[in-house]
Design an enzyme around this catalytic site. Structure first.
Site, mmCIF file in Angstrom:
data_model
loop_
_atom_site.group_PDB
_atom_site.id
_atom_site.type_symbol
_atom_site.label_atom_id
_atom_site.label_comp_id
_atom_site.label_asym_id
_atom_site.label_seq_id
_atom_site.Cartn_x
_atom_site.Cartn_y
_atom_site.Cartn_z
ATOM 1 N N HIS A 78 0.732 -1.123 -0.020
ATOM 2 C CA HIS A 78 0.019 0.029 -0.015
ATOM 3 C C HIS A 78 0.978 0.985 0.128
ATOM 4 O O HIS A 78 2.194 1.465 0.502
ATOM 5 C CB HIS A 78 -0.884 0.151 1.341
ATOM 6 C CG HIS A 78 -0.343 0.240 2.528
ATOM 7 N ND1 HIS A 78 -0.149 -0.606 3.383
ATOM 8 C CD2 HIS A 78 -0.003 1.499 3.026
ATOM 9 C CE1 HIS A 78 0.325 -0.059 4.475
ATOM 10 N NE2 HIS A 78 0.618 1.058 4.275
ATOM 11 N N GLU B 98 -5.012 1.077 0.536
ATOM 12 C CA GLU B 98 -4.944 -0.308 1.013
ATOM 13 C C GLU B 98 -4.993 -1.275 -0.185
ATOM 14 O O GLU B 98 -5.783 -0.829 -1.328
ATOM 15 C CB GLU B 98 -5.841 -0.836 2.260
ATOM 16 C CG GLU B 98 -5.794 0.103 3.343
ATOM 17 C CD GLU B 98 -4.586 -0.400 4.319
ATOM 18 O OE1 GLU B 98 -3.428 -0.858 3.858
ATOM 19 O OE2 GLU B 98 -4.603 -0.232 5.449
#
EC number: 3.5.99.6
Length: 263
Positions: A143, A148
């Protein structure tokens, strides 16, 4: 994409700081045309910040005509909390250089309207003329900022829920207590980062080895948001030897060869 492989973290940090200084000097910023810098937090940039502070104190660089935008901030964590990214940036950089306070921009994770805060941040970046150099790090899952796995590669600044892996990784800053780690954050989007004229990513340590492999050798995928960097017109990854252990020998040798005069 360029891949700069340095022997260790200290050399990585020095190379990155020297590059920032070089880019600012080349731009010759003024009050009317400042240099716009995107900045990260976390452990990876601390060494670079240390070198930048040293250079500023020695008169080698000035940040007076530099505007900064940080990547992210926790939601609900007081600005004065020692682990807020406001505190981090002042502790490691801003309190020790000649940057003007009005030129510092960090997302407000305590804003009454978080969506409006994110939208205003995007407008502020645009009003500043866009980001000249965005610096970042990556997590073990690839990430970038708090984008994410599964984040859209065209995403803009927004609210994100942190994965369990990220909460666990960040708990080292909160006495290893995951209950103290905020579960949401405001973050620039992958698209926001990709809009920068140049992007430099810092990768250190064996825990980031798989993420580096995906970034350089893997397919572009929202499950590894760092892979979007492959599509950027001017991107650099600066890493140490420990982060290279999962790269193919051919990949490692190729980048060591073509960058041998830049190390």
């Amino acid at each position: 994409m360029r891949l700069i492989i340095e022997p260790d973290y200290d050399k990585l940090s020095t190379w990155a700081a020297d590059y920032v200084i070089e880019r600012i000097h080349k731009a010759a910023p003024t009050a009317e045309k400042p240099f716009v810098l995107g900045l990260p937090t976390g452990s990876s940039p601390i060494g670079m910040y240390r070198e930048l502070v040293k250079a500023c104190k020695e008169g080698c660089i000035s940040f007076r005509h530099v505007i900064t935008f940080n990547m992210d901030e926790y939601v609900g964590l007081a600005t004065e909390h020692p682990e807020s990214y406001h505190s981090f940036m002042h502790r490691h950089l801003f309190d020790h250089i000649d940057i003007l306070p009005q030129n510092i921009h960090i997302l407000n994770g305590n804003a009454p309207d978080l969506t409006a805060e994110c939208d205003a941040y995007e407008r502020a970046i645009e009003a500043a003329g866009g980001i000249d150099l965005f610096i970042g790090g990556i997590g073990p899952d690839g990430h970038i900022a708090f984008n994410e796995p599964g984040s859209s590669l065209t995403s803009r600044t927004r609210i994100k829920t942190l994965t369990t892996d990220t909460v666990l990784a960040n708990s080292r800053f909160f006495d290893n207590d995951t209950n103290q780690v905020p579960k949401r954050a405001l973050t620039v989007g992958v698209g926001t980062i990709m809009d920068a004229r140049e992007v430099m990513i810092l990768v250190n340590g064996h825990t980031k080895a798989r993420a580096l492999r995906e970034a350089v050798e893997g397919a572009v995928s929202q499950m590894w948001t760092i892979t979007a960097l492959q599509l950027h017109r001017q991107s650099i990854i600066v890493c140490d030897e420990a982060a290279c252990v999962e790269l193919k020998v051919g990949t490692y040798n190729y980048f060591k060869d073509i960058e041998r005069n830049n190390l």
